[in-house]
Write a protein that holds these residues in place. Structure first.
Motif, PDB file in Angstrom:
ATOM      1  N   PHE A  62      -2.360  -7.739  -0.358  1.00 28.94           N
ATOM      2  CA  PHE A  62      -3.165  -6.563  -0.426  1.00 28.94           C
ATOM      3  C   PHE A  62      -2.678  -5.488   0.493  1.00 28.94           C
ATOM      4  CE2 PHE A  62      -6.384  -4.156   2.086  1.00 28.94           C
ATOM      5  CZ  PHE A  62      -6.951  -3.366   1.055  1.00 28.94           C
ATOM      6  N   LEU A  65       0.192  -3.950  -1.592  1.00 27.78           N
ATOM      7  CA  LEU A  65      -0.776  -3.024  -2.810  1.00 27.78           C
ATOM      8  C   LEU A  65      -0.914  -1.676  -2.013  1.00 27.78           C
ATOM      9  CD1 LEU A  65      -1.650  -2.918  -5.586  1.00 27.78           C
ATOM     10  CD2 LEU A  65      -3.746  -3.435  -4.517  1.00 27.78           C
ATOM     11  N   VAL A 265      -8.790  -2.253  -3.327  1.00 27.66           N
ATOM     12  CA  VAL A 265      -8.279  -2.386  -4.554  1.00 27.66           C
ATOM     13  C   VAL A 265      -8.760  -1.579  -5.894  1.00 27.66           C
ATOM     14  CG1 VAL A 265      -7.750  -4.043  -6.559  1.00 27.66           C
ATOM     15  CG2 VAL A 265      -7.464  -4.900  -4.329  1.00 27.66           C
ATOM     16  N   SER A 269      -6.533   1.206  -7.130  1.00 20.09           N
ATOM     17  CA  SER A 269      -5.529   0.328  -8.246  1.00 20.09           C
ATOM     18  C   SER A 269      -6.033  -0.266  -9.356  1.00 20.09           C
ATOM     19  CB  SER A 269      -4.634  -0.533  -7.450  1.00 20.09           C
ATOM     20  OG  SER A 269      -4.124  -0.040  -6.069  1.00 20.09           O
ATOM     21  N   ALA A 275      -3.260  -4.590  -9.171  1.00 19.26           N
ATOM     22  CA  ALA A 275      -4.637  -4.861  -8.798  1.00 19.26           C
ATOM     23  C   ALA A 275      -5.008  -6.538  -9.178  1.00 19.26           C
ATOM     24  CB  ALA A 275      -5.393  -3.875  -9.164  1.00 19.26           C
TER      25      ALA A 275
END
Ligand code: SF4
Length: 474
Positions: A62, A65, A265, A269, A275
């Motif tokens: 995460f 990301l 997320v 994304s 994602a």
């Protein structure tokens, strides 16, 4: 303000995300402690929350990301792409369907800044106040916008306005930034009419909005690319429901912080393959914990449903602290975004699917509905029953005048319809200045110990005596 040039929120988060990007995919306990040690105190506490062993396998993907999203945003201008500032109640896949645009989600930046940076992003709030903006604005957007207004942060190329009617605090401050800095603004109104007629009108507004975006970006929507993005979104939707279902067992195998990750997320994304990967890791982690019966406390004493937003300035002191005491944070309204699969048959079906995602987004759906209180009550009632929540908590965010205006009715109706007690907290979700983390923890503890636990005890005793009266076997 004497801070050095380019100390805006995006730049400071970029510096931290460079460290995160350099980390390996897995970290041992000793390595995690080593990473924490080089960080300043507040950042260390947040990273300590994320790198707790039971959540680390989902946290690292995460955080990576978020790091790659920030990197993409920072590199956008050099790559000939435009940065489109969106509020958190606007689906980012609407921007991802364009190759020449990158979404920058205002409140996600604020949340990351408040959660992990030294000083909780307060300097950016102060920048906005110094300009004469009123202190009843919502810190969720004003902190990042204060950073932009300071002139020392990344300047977006356009601002999407999608909260008109649902949240004036959010809508007006975005409008101010647009006018003050001369940044074009793209509007998408949501009629306060949830009937098919309102939805049809909204689809027309949405198509006009897309046409304006195409013009701004000088990029006609490419159906094939759109389909690719929305198919990734549909895969993410399936995983969202897998994760949602994993919240049903008691004790809940889904770590508390995953609620926050899930909307991190969603709001940045959705529609991207990265994602899907992160959601997959969240599902795997929770499924594995379910199989092992893993839970951080001896027993689950409360299953809380946060009926609006949470508190984000002390991740360890809220999410991890709660689960160590057996208090599950099932969801808050932001993680209850209940995505729907988009029909990718044609451009028209995809546009309708995107418009519906905008229409049904959290906050817009409730606060921009035909009846603010009724929509909110019905949604909350459904989730309390569906997830077997034992209580509800309202974070009572200081700027949310509209939620406060109907809260008394909402509270009464939730308890009347579901029987669960509702705790009303008061404070600023993105700043400890109004109510400290310690004060919030004390109130949650008092509520769980004196109201939720006693009620559970009464129900257990009631079941026992019913069994005794009827001679049923226990
Ligand atoms: S938290 Fe409340 S005040 Fe802030 S954007 Fe959401 S609805 Fe508006």
């Amino acid at each position: 303000v004497t801070a050095p040039v380019r100390d805006g929120l995006v730049h400071r988060l970029r510096e931290l995300s460079d460290i995160i990007s350099a980390l390996p995919e897995t970290l041992s306990d000793a390595e995690a402690r080593g990473v924490e040690r080089v960080l300043p105190p507040h950042t260390r506490r947040a990273v300590h929350a994320a790198l707790a062993p039971h959540i680390r396998p989902a946290s690292l993907p995460f955080l990576k990301l978020m790091a790659s999203w920030l990197k993409e945003v920072s590199a956008a201008t050099a790559a000939g792409r435009k940065v489109i500032l969106i509020p958190f109640n606007f689906p980012p896949e609407v921007i991802h369907v364009f190759r020449r645009a990158v979404p920058l989600t205002c409140e996600v930046l604020t949340t990351l800044g408040v959660g992990v940076l030294e000083g909780y992003g307060e300097r950016y709030w102060d920048e906005a106040m110094a300009l004469g903006l009123p202190d009843y604005l919502c810190s969720s957007s004003t902190i990042e916008l204060g950073s932009i207004l300071s002139g020392r942060d990344l300047r977006p190329d356009a601002i999407v306005q999608s909260t008109a009617g649902a949240c004036d605090a959010n809508s007006k401050v975005h409008e101010f930034v647009s006018l003050h800095l001369g940044i074009p603004q793209l509007f998408i109104e949501k009629p306060a009419d949830n009937s098919p007629r309102g939805r049809a009108q909204h689809r027309r507004y949405f198509r006009r909005f897309i046409a304006e975006l195409e013009q701004l970006l000088d990029e006609p929507l490419d159906e094939a690319h759109m389909r690719e993005v929305l198919e990734q979104g549909n895969r993410a939707t399936d995983l969202y429901y897998d994760l949602y279902d994993l919240h049903r067992p008691s004790p809940c195998p889904v770590p508390n912080l995953l609620s926050l990750y899930s909307y991190g997320v969603r709001f940045t994304s959705w529609g991207r393959p990265e994602a899907v990967e992160v959601l997959q890791r969240m599902v795997e982690l929770s499924a594995d914990r379910l199989q092992r019966g893993a839970y951080p406390a001896p027993a689950e004493v409360a299953r809380t449903l946060w009926i609006y937003v949470g508190y984000y300035f002390d991740l360890w002191g809220l999410f991890n602290w709660m689960e160590e005491r057996g208090i599950t944070y099932l969801h808050d309204l932001l993680s209850l975004y209940v995505p729907r699969p988009v029909d990718t048959t044609s451009k028209a079906t995809m546009l309708d699917g995107l418009a519906d995602a905008v229409f049904d987004y959290p906050m817009t759906r409730q606060m921009g509905g035909s009846s603010m209180s009724l929509g909110w009550i019905e949604d909350t009632e459904h989730f309390i029953r569906d997830l077997n929540a034992s209580c509800a908590i309202f974070s009572g965010h200081h700027a949310c005048k509209q939620t406060w205006s109907v809260f008394a009715t909402v509270k009464r109706e939730i308890t009347r319809r579901t029987g669960v007690p509702v705790l009303a907290l008061q404070g600023d979700s993105w700043s400890p200045r109004t109510t400290s983390g310690k004060q919030l923890r004390d109130e949650i503890t008092g509520f769980v110990d004196t109201v939720v636990a006693r009620r559970a005890g009464r129900r257990r005793r009631g079941r026992r005596s019913r069994r005794q009266r009827t001679g049923e076997e226990g």
